[in-house]
Scaffold this motif. Sequence first.
Motif, PDB file in Angstrom:
ATOM      1  N   GLU A 183       1.074  -1.020   0.274  1.00 15.62           N
ATOM      2  CA  GLU A 183       0.141  -0.592   0.090  1.00 15.62           C
ATOM      3  C   GLU A 183       1.380   0.870   0.060  1.00 15.62           C
ATOM      4  O   GLU A 183       0.361   2.341   0.423  1.00 15.62           O
ATOM      5  CB  GLU A 183      -0.470   0.067   1.062  1.00 15.62           C
ATOM      6  CG  GLU A 183      -1.714  -1.175   1.011  1.00 15.62           C
ATOM      7  CD  GLU A 183      -3.082  -1.069   2.093  1.00 15.62           C
ATOM      8  OE1 GLU A 183      -2.536  -0.207   2.804  1.00 15.62           O
ATOM      9  OE2 GLU A 183      -4.055  -2.329   2.458  1.00 15.62           O
ATOM     10  N   ARG A 195       5.263  -1.709  -8.498  1.00 18.57           N
ATOM     11  CA  ARG A 195       3.492  -0.272  -7.967  1.00 18.57           C
ATOM     12  C   ARG A 195       3.902  -1.056  -6.512  1.00 18.57           C
ATOM     13  O   ARG A 195       2.716  -0.961  -5.680  1.00 18.57           O
ATOM     14  CB  ARG A 195       2.625  -0.981  -8.948  1.00 18.57           C
ATOM     15  CG  ARG A 195       2.341  -0.781  -9.887  1.00 18.57           C
ATOM     16  CD  ARG A 195       1.516  -1.691 -10.964  1.00 18.57           C
ATOM     17  NE  ARG A 195       1.569  -3.487 -10.889  1.00 18.57           N
ATOM     18  CZ  ARG A 195       0.713  -3.499 -10.108  1.00 18.57           C
ATOM     19  NH1 ARG A 195      -0.658  -3.229 -10.401  1.00 18.57           N
ATOM     20  NH2 ARG A 195       0.789  -4.948 -10.326  1.00 18.57           N
ATOM     21  N   SER A 205       2.575   2.106  -2.753  1.00 17.86           N
ATOM     22  CA  SER A 205       2.146   3.022  -4.064  1.00 17.86           C
ATOM     23  C   SER A 205       3.725   3.267  -5.048  1.00 17.86           C
ATOM     24  O   SER A 205       3.188   4.721  -5.497  1.00 17.86           O
ATOM     25  CB  SER A 205       0.872   3.680  -3.965  1.00 17.86           C
ATOM     26  OG  SER A 205      -0.135   3.292  -3.453  1.00 17.86           O
TER      27      SER A 205
END
Length: 271
Positions: free
Chosen positions: A34, A86, A36
């Motif tokens: 999480e 990512r 990113s």
Amino acid sequence: MAVLFLLLISFSAGEAHTIRALVGDDVTLSVDTETSSDIGDDLIYWYRKDLDPDVVLLQENGRTAYEYQNLAYRDRTMLSAEDLVRGIISLKLFHVRLADEGKYNCFVRSRENAYSFQMSLLVGGASSPVTTIKHFNSHGVVLGCQADGWYPQPELSWWNADGLPLPAVTMNTTQDLDRLYNIFSTLEVEWESLSRPITCRVHHGLFNQTREREVYYSEGYLFQDLAHRSRSTYGWLASPVVFLLVVLGALVIACRTIHGNSMEQKVKNED
């Protein structure tokens, strides 16, 4: 490595997930940090506490430290570079084995913080059953059904064309050195029942795996199979050429014997 173990005290564990895979398949264990952002240069440490050494994969600054990796995972693991960009850590595990089943921990350390995730991998095994004609008798035939490489232990059943269960004659289950189950069963079928399909079904519920084999034998096939078994039973006598040679040889020996006896009797009469 000592510094790494000290850091394990400071992370917060993520939610555990369960992944299922079959023996021989490829599977991906994936966790989302999480963040990113690209975490390709972070220290990423996949491990199993029940292994020695416990390292499934260790990577830092984009380099995999193979010298620490458990040999059972050598050349079978990799991290997805696309997912790391990512902020997702995807451990790809190739050619799953039953021994891969267990709890996997993923520890991540960046410059700012350290955190960890845990998931469980359940491994099952399944294969298509193989049917054979074991032998013939006065009532009909005895069919065999074999299914190897199953895990957990499966259930084998026979079914007729109307979807009704048939009683098996024998049912044997063994477990090999890899802990995989092999199951074998026989079924006696009357001649008139062979004109309709019979199904051998193998199933276990944990992985929702069902494999079937439909059995159907025409009269022509049964005749060919019976002839083949007769040739196999009588071996070299089944060959027409060899059989002819044997017969000719027997005739030659018989003729020589008869001729020899005639000559001996003639000599005795002359004396």
